[in-house]
Design a protein around this motif. Sequence first.
Motif, PDB file in Angstrom:
ATOM      1  N   ASP A  98       0.825  -1.214   0.000  1.00 15.36           N
ATOM      2  CA  ASP A  98       0.000   0.000   0.000  1.00 15.36           C
ATOM      3  C   ASP A  98       0.858   1.262   0.000  1.00 15.36           C
ATOM      4  N   GLY A  99       2.134   1.131  -0.424  1.00 13.73           N
ATOM      5  CA  GLY A  99       3.029   2.276  -0.479  1.00 13.73           C
ATOM      6  C   GLY A  99       2.932   3.020  -1.794  1.00 13.73           C
ATOM      7  N   PRO A 100       3.610   4.151  -1.923  1.00 15.73           N
ATOM      8  CA  PRO A 100       3.546   4.957  -3.145  1.00 15.73           C
ATOM      9  C   PRO A 100       4.120   4.218  -4.349  1.00 15.73           C
ATOM     10  N   GLU A 101       3.485   4.414  -5.502  1.00 14.33           N
ATOM     11  CA  GLU A 101       3.901   3.709  -6.712  1.00 14.33           C
ATOM     12  C   GLU A 101       5.204   4.250  -7.286  1.00 14.33           C
ATOM     13  N   SER A 102       5.728   5.321  -6.710  1.00 16.37           N
ATOM     14  CA  SER A 102       7.034   5.823  -7.146  1.00 16.37           C
ATOM     15  C   SER A 102       8.130   4.800  -6.858  1.00 16.37           C
TER      16      SER A 102
END
Length: 298
Positions: A98-102
Motif C-alpha cells: 500500500d506504499g507509493p507507486e514511485s
Amino acid sequence: MKKSLFFIAILFSIIATAQYEIVYNLEKGKSYPQNQVVTSEQQQVINGMPQEITTIITTETDYLVTDVKDGIYYIDIIIKKMSNETKTPMGTETITSDGPESNAMNTIFKNMIKEPIKITMNKHGEILSFDNSAQLEGLTNGVEMPQMQLLQVEAALKKEMSAEKQTANYQQLSAILPKEKVAVGDSWFQSITVNSIAAFEATSNFELESVNDNSYIISSTAIVKSPDNASTNLNGMKANYSLSGPSSGTYTIDKETGWITSASIRQELDGDIVIEKSDMMPQEMKMTMKTQTTTVIE
C-alpha cells in the motif's frame, strides 16, 4: 471419605487420559484470518568483514472457504497487505503493497496480492493442490524499470514463488495436526521443508502440551540440517553450504475450528556458505552466517 477420594482419583485419571481428535472443522463461506510477522536477524562475516541484516516480513491474510466436498476444503488465500522491511548498515528499505507507486517494488507487491491463491486441503491440513498462477500473472504491470532489470526481477520472484516452494511454506503451518486421536503429553511427527538459503528437510516433533475450555496448546521441536555436500545457485554462482540449527514453536489451536489463533516459532541456522570462483567471481568467497528467525501469528 475413602470412596470420595477414590472417585476423585478415577475422575483425574479419566481427565488425564482423555483422547482428542484435533482436525480442521471449517465452514463454507467463512473467512479465517492469519496475520503473520517474520523477523530474521542475520549476522554474516564475508571474507573477514562482519555485516548484520534484519528483515521483517509482515502479511495480513484471510483464508476464505469457498466450498467443502467429501471432507476436502476449497480455500482462497487472500493476501490483504504485505510488506518487507530490510535494515542494513547502509540504512533501511521498506517495500509495501500500500506504499507509493514511485517505488517500483511497491507496485510489484501490489500486483502480487490482486488475485487469491487457490488451494485444496484435507482436515489434517495437508495441502492437496496449490494454484498461484493468477498471482504470478502481471507481476510487473505498471512498473517503471529498465527492461533487462525488470526481466531479472520477474524471473527471481517467480522462482521464489513457485508452487512447490509456496506449498511447503504454507504447509509448515497448516499440517501440524495429529493424524490420530491424542492425549495430553502425546507426541507425533511431521516431515517439514524449511526454505531458507536453500530447501532443508527435517522431521518435527509435535506434542499436545495442554487443553483448556477453548484451545489446544501444541509445542514443536526440530533440528534442521543441510545434507552433506549441499549446494545451491546464488545469482548464477554455485554456492556450497553447511548450515544447521534448532527449531521450536508453540501453537494455540481453536478447539471448534482447528484454526491457529496464535503461534510463535523460532528457527536458528549457523554455518558456512562458500561461493566458488567463476567468471562472475574471480576468487572463492567464504561467508560465515548465523540467523535467528522468529515467526509470530496473531
